[in-house]
Design a protein around this motif. Structure first.
Motif, short mmCIF file in Angstrom:
data_model
loop_
_atom_site.label_atom_id
_atom_site.label_comp_id
_atom_site.label_asym_id
_atom_site.label_seq_id
_atom_site.Cartn_x
_atom_site.Cartn_y
_atom_site.Cartn_z
N ILE A 29 6.14 11.69 -31.54
CA ILE A 29 5.63 10.31 -32.87
C ILE A 29 8.32 10.66 -32.69
CG2 ILE A 29 3.47 10.55 -33.52
CD1 ILE A 29 5.23 11.73 -35.89
N ASN A 30 8.71 11.47 -32.36
CA ASN A 30 10.06 11.47 -33.66
C ASN A 30 10.47 11.14 -34.48
OD1 ASN A 30 10.88 12.06 -30.12
ND2 ASN A 30 10.25 9.21 -29.68
N GLY A 31 10.65 12.12 -35.39
CA GLY A 31 10.37 11.89 -36.38
C GLY A 31 12.04 10.75 -37.13
N ALA A 32 12.36 11.51 -38.52
CA ALA A 32 13.31 9.31 -38.97
C ALA A 32 14.54 10.33 -38.56
CB ALA A 32 12.90 10.26 -40.32
N LYS A 33 15.46 9.07 -37.87
CA LYS A 33 16.45 9.00 -37.90
C LYS A 33 17.00 8.78 -39.03
CE LYS A 33 15.13 8.18 -32.95
NZ LYS A 33 13.98 8.53 -33.04
N ILE A 35 16.64 7.21 -43.32
CA ILE A 35 15.41 7.57 -45.00
C ILE A 35 15.93 6.10 -44.87
CG2 ILE A 35 14.81 8.42 -46.76
CD1 ILE A 35 14.87 10.72 -44.11
N THR A 36 14.98 5.35 -44.45
CA THR A 36 15.10 3.96 -44.86
C THR A 36 13.09 3.70 -44.92
OG1 THR A 36 14.75 3.06 -42.73
CG2 THR A 36 17.10 3.42 -43.62
N VAL A 37 12.92 2.60 -45.13
CA VAL A 37 11.37 2.34 -46.03
C VAL A 37 10.94 1.94 -44.47
CG1 VAL A 37 9.58 0.90 -46.59
CG2 VAL A 37 11.99 1.48 -47.82
N SER A 38 11.06 1.31 -43.70
CA SER A 38 10.83 1.11 -42.58
C SER A 38 10.85 2.17 -41.21
CB SER A 38 11.70 -0.34 -41.91
OG SER A 38 12.70 0.39 -41.51
N GLU A 39 11.80 3.19 -41.48
CA GLU A 39 11.75 4.09 -40.30
C GLU A 39 10.69 4.44 -40.52
OE1 GLU A 39 12.82 7.32 -36.95
OE2 GLU A 39 12.97 4.03 -37.87
N ILE A 40 10.13 5.53 -42.27
CA ILE A 40 9.60 6.37 -43.15
C ILE A 40 8.24 5.19 -42.57
CG2 ILE A 40 8.08 7.13 -44.51
CD1 ILE A 40 11.88 7.31 -45.84
N THR A 41 7.93 4.56 -42.61
CA THR A 41 7.15 3.58 -42.65
C THR A 41 6.40 3.66 -40.74
OG1 THR A 41 6.95 2.00 -43.71
CG2 THR A 41 5.31 1.21 -42.18
N ARG A 42 7.33 3.84 -39.92
CA ARG A 42 6.71 3.92 -38.50
C ARG A 42 6.96 5.36 -37.83
NH1 ARG A 42 9.06 7.06 -34.63
NH2 ARG A 42 10.58 7.21 -35.83
N VAL A 43 7.42 6.11 -38.90
CA VAL A 43 7.25 7.71 -38.62
C VAL A 43 5.32 7.82 -39.41
CG1 VAL A 43 7.12 10.01 -38.76
CG2 VAL A 43 9.12 8.95 -38.75
N ILE A 44 4.98 7.81 -40.10
CA ILE A 44 3.75 7.56 -40.93
C ILE A 44 2.81 7.19 -39.81
CG2 ILE A 44 2.24 7.39 -42.73
CD1 ILE A 44 4.64 7.27 -45.02
N SER A 46 3.57 6.25 -36.41
CA SER A 46 2.68 7.18 -35.45
C SER A 46 2.07 8.46 -35.92
CB SER A 46 4.77 7.26 -35.33
OG SER A 46 4.91 6.05 -34.82
N GLY A 47 2.46 8.84 -37.09
CA GLY A 47 1.07 10.74 -36.93
C GLY A 47 -0.09 10.31 -37.27
N ALA A 48 -0.12 8.54 -37.71
CA ALA A 48 -1.01 8.77 -38.48
C ALA A 48 -2.27 8.26 -36.72
CB ALA A 48 -1.91 7.88 -39.59
N THR A 49 -1.74 7.86 -35.63
CA THR A 49 -1.76 7.11 -34.86
C THR A 49 -2.43 8.45 -33.69
OG1 THR A 49 -0.16 5.96 -33.94
CG2 THR A 49 -2.32 4.77 -35.23
N ASN A 50 -1.44 9.68 -34.10
CA ASN A 50 -1.50 10.80 -32.37
C ASN A 50 -2.57 11.36 -32.46
OD1 ASN A 50 0.02 13.13 -32.01
ND2 ASN A 50 1.25 11.77 -31.15
N GLY A 51 -3.50 11.92 -31.75
CA GLY A 51 -4.38 12.60 -31.38
C GLY A 51 -3.91 14.12 -32.09
N LYS A 52 -2.61 14.32 -31.18
CA LYS A 52 -2.52 15.93 -31.52
C LYS A 52 -2.30 16.46 -33.35
CE LYS A 52 -1.10 16.51 -27.03
NZ LYS A 52 0.64 16.61 -25.80
#
Length: 146
Positions: A29-33, A35-44, A46-52
């Motif tokens: 999922i490539n971690g946060a590049k 620390i912004t709200v939009s980047e943290i939202t993207r990581v969350i 991505s993580g919540a929909t990643n099967g692994k």
């Protein structure tokens, strides 16, 4: 005692697989590049929909359930150090599932942790074989002539 060790080994294997799968998912999922709200939202998202990641968290939850079971039966000072045996399985999973290079120094550390866990297990076996303390002798009141 055998039941606890069986649960412990199964739990350690489950945890190791869970950690390896979780790690693989986190790398996808490539971690946060930044620390912004939009980047943290993207990581969350991505993580919540990643099967692994979902499978890894599920395996970790099963491990936690096993841990709760073991701690309900035995002292935490016995159970918790023994969970470090999972380091062996986790290191094997890192090497063979994730193809991470594991140096001799890391293996030496894992072996030292395992020796400590073995000592903890031995202390529990020795505790079970220790005879209970003798009951204190009580003095009876002297017999008075009647």
């Amino acid at each position: 005692m055998t039941k606890i060790f069986i649960v412990l080994i199964v739990a350690a294997i489950i945890e190791s697989i869970g950690i390896a799968v979780l790690s693989a998912g986190l790398k996808e999922i490539n971690g946060a590049k930044q620390i912004t709200v939009s980047e943290i939202t993207r990581v969350i998202k991505s993580g919540a929909t990643n099967g692994k990641i979902i499978i890894g968290i599920t395996f970790e939850a099963v491990f936690f359930g096993c841990l709760l079971y073991m701690m309900s039966l035995k002292d935490v000072s016995f159970v918790w150090p023994l969970t470090s045996l999972g380091f062996i399985f986790t290191t094997l999973a890192a090497e063979f599932i994730l193809h991470e290079p594991v140096s001799a120094a890391r293996w030496a550390g894992v072996i030292m942790i395992s020796v400590g866990a073995a000592l903890t297990g031995y202390s529990e076996v020795a505790k079970d074989k220790t005879p209970p303390p003798a009951a204190p002798m009580t003095q009876s009141a002297p017999l008075s002539p009647q």
